[in-house]
Scaffold this motif. Structure first.
Motif, PDB file in Angstrom:
ATOM      1  N   ASP A  81       0.674  -1.233  -0.025  1.00 30.22           N
ATOM      2  CA  ASP A  81      -0.004  -0.225   0.179  1.00 30.22           C
ATOM      3  C   ASP A  81       0.707   1.380   0.118  1.00 30.22           C
ATOM      4  O   ASP A  81       0.114   2.380  -0.123  1.00 30.22           O
ATOM      5  N   ASP A  82       2.257   1.145   0.337  1.00 32.25           N
ATOM      6  CA  ASP A  82       3.034   2.322   0.339  1.00 32.25           C
ATOM      7  C   ASP A  82       4.164   2.384  -0.427  1.00 32.25           C
ATOM      8  O   ASP A  82       4.955   3.313  -0.439  1.00 32.25           O
ATOM      9  N   CYS A  83       4.432   1.461  -1.256  1.00 34.01           N
ATOM     10  CA  CYS A  83       5.969   1.588  -2.099  1.00 34.01           C
ATOM     11  C   CYS A  83       5.510   1.208  -3.595  1.00 34.01           C
ATOM     12  O   CYS A  83       4.684   0.609  -4.053  1.00 34.01           O
ATOM     13  N   GLY A  91      21.306   3.650 -21.687  1.00 34.98           N
ATOM     14  CA  GLY A  91      22.560   3.319 -22.221  1.00 34.98           C
ATOM     15  C   GLY A  91      23.236   1.989 -21.383  1.00 34.98           C
ATOM     16  O   GLY A  91      22.526   1.319 -20.492  1.00 34.98           O
ATOM     17  N   ALA A  92      24.176   1.390 -21.940  1.00 37.64           N
ATOM     18  CA  ALA A  92      25.044   0.176 -21.495  1.00 37.64           C
ATOM     19  C   ALA A  92      25.431   0.524 -19.984  1.00 37.64           C
ATOM     20  O   ALA A  92      25.623  -0.589 -19.474  1.00 37.64           O
ATOM     21  N   GLN A  93      25.794   1.625 -19.585  1.00 31.97           N
ATOM     22  CA  GLN A  93      26.443   1.726 -18.220  1.00 31.97           C
ATOM     23  C   GLN A  93      25.634   2.496 -17.245  1.00 31.97           C
ATOM     24  O   GLN A  93      25.855   2.690 -16.161  1.00 31.97           O
ATOM     25  N   ALA A  94      24.173   2.554 -17.607  1.00 29.32           N
ATOM     26  CA  ALA A  94      23.340   3.336 -16.571  1.00 29.32           C
ATOM     27  C   ALA A  94      22.021   2.448 -16.336  1.00 29.32           C
ATOM     28  O   ALA A  94      21.201   2.545 -17.045  1.00 29.32           O
ATOM     29  N   TYR A  95      22.030   1.775 -15.283  1.00 29.07           N
ATOM     30  CA  TYR A  95      20.915   0.908 -14.829  1.00 29.07           C
ATOM     31  C   TYR A  95      20.646   1.434 -13.529  1.00 29.07           C
ATOM     32  O   TYR A  95      21.441   1.583 -12.635  1.00 29.07           O
ATOM     33  N   TRP A  96      19.204   1.783 -13.207  1.00 33.99           N
ATOM     34  CA  TRP A  96      18.821   2.336 -12.043  1.00 33.99           C
ATOM     35  C   TRP A  96      17.469   1.807 -11.539  1.00 33.99           C
ATOM     36  O   TRP A  96      16.664   1.105 -12.405  1.00 33.99           O
ATOM     37  N   VAL A  97      17.240   1.741 -10.254  1.00 38.06           N
ATOM     38  CA  VAL A  97      16.176   1.305  -9.648  1.00 38.06           C
ATOM     39  C   VAL A  97      15.761   2.420  -8.605  1.00 38.06           C
ATOM     40  O   VAL A  97      16.679   2.973  -7.826  1.00 38.06           O
ATOM     41  N   HIS A  98      14.552   2.860  -8.567  1.00 38.66           N
ATOM     42  CA  HIS A  98      14.044   3.951  -7.448  1.00 38.66           C
ATOM     43  C   HIS A  98      12.935   3.405  -6.796  1.00 38.66           C
ATOM     44  O   HIS A  98      12.008   2.670  -7.486  1.00 38.66           O
ATOM     45  N   ALA A  99      13.069   3.436  -5.435  1.00 40.75           N
ATOM     46  CA  ALA A  99      12.180   2.857  -4.527  1.00 40.75           C
ATOM     47  C   ALA A  99      11.292   4.102  -3.898  1.00 40.75           C
ATOM     48  O   ALA A  99      12.357   4.746  -3.289  1.00 40.75           O
ATOM     49  N   TRP A 100      10.091   4.356  -4.313  1.00 41.49           N
ATOM     50  CA  TRP A 100       9.321   5.475  -3.682  1.00 41.49           C
ATOM     51  C   TRP A 100       8.427   5.012  -2.492  1.00 41.49           C
ATOM     52  O   TRP A 100       7.675   4.021  -2.597  1.00 41.49           O
ATOM     53  N   THR A 101       8.558   5.848  -1.522  1.00 39.30           N
ATOM     54  CA  THR A 101       7.439   5.506  -0.275  1.00 39.30           C
ATOM     55  C   THR A 101       6.554   6.613  -0.027  1.00 39.30           C
ATOM     56  O   THR A 101       7.000   7.869  -0.261  1.00 39.30           O
ATOM     57  N   LEU A 102       5.331   6.313  -0.286  1.00 39.09           N
ATOM     58  CA  LEU A 102       4.079   7.587  -0.309  1.00 39.09           C
ATOM     59  C   LEU A 102       3.268   7.223   0.962  1.00 39.09           C
ATOM     60  O   LEU A 102       3.034   6.147   1.461  1.00 39.09           O
ATOM     61  N   LYS A 103       2.920   8.544   1.326  1.00 38.37           N
ATOM     62  CA  LYS A 103       1.695   8.237   2.321  1.00 38.37           C
ATOM     63  C   LYS A 103       0.694   9.419   1.962  1.00 38.37           C
ATOM     64  O   LYS A 103       1.254  10.498   1.865  1.00 38.37           O
TER      65      LYS A 103
END
Length: 157
Positions: A81-83, A91-103
């Protein structure tokens, strides 16, 4: 169903996913007013990755403009319920993950993982111990994972 194909389980998780989608859309348009309305004034953030790759944090703090590094999520997944987890690669050298927490529809916390393999697991123990009953809710899916080595982290929620 693949781990990253989890459907929102409640109306709140669906709204949170829509909020994060709106954030990325506002970033793509350079709409700083819209971005500011989606973030808590005391946004908490955390970063893991190579020095100098804190791209989203630089954008959110105004240190760099929206065009310095563009974020095009390849997947956005509501977890509980909150993530909300967003994943992308530029590109080849830029892999990212963002974890957002909401309220209450507001982004309260942000975790940025750059060139890092992430696994999100549910932890049923109140003392933050990974219990035998915990299970994986989400796992990174970088498109070139077999061609390179990434450090791995576990995010317990």
């Amino acid at each position: 169903m693949a781990t990253n194909d989890i459907e929102p389980t409640s109306p709140e998780s669906g709204k949170n996913k829509a909020t994060v989608e709106a954030l990325y859309a506002a970033l793509a348009l350079g709409d700083s007013d819209k971005v500011a309305k989606l973030l808590a004034s005391d946004l908490e953030w955390w970063f893991h990755g190579p020095p100098g790759c804190q791209h989203m944090m630089r954008v959110l703090t105004g240190e760099s403009d929206y065009s310095a590094f563009t974020f095009h999520p390849r997947s956005i997944t509501a977890i509980g319920d909150d993530c909300v987890i967003a994943e992308g690669w530029e590109g080849a050298q830029a892999y990212w993950v963002h974890a957002w927490t909401l309220k209450n529809g507001l982004i309260m916390q942000f975790r940025e993982y750059f060139n890092t393999w992430l696994t999100v697991r549910e932890v049923s123990s109140p003392r933050w111990e990974v219990a035998r009953t915990s299970h994986t809710l989400w796992q990174s899916q970088p498109r070139d994972r077999f061609n390179r080595s990434l450090p791995a982290l576990l995010l317990a929620i």
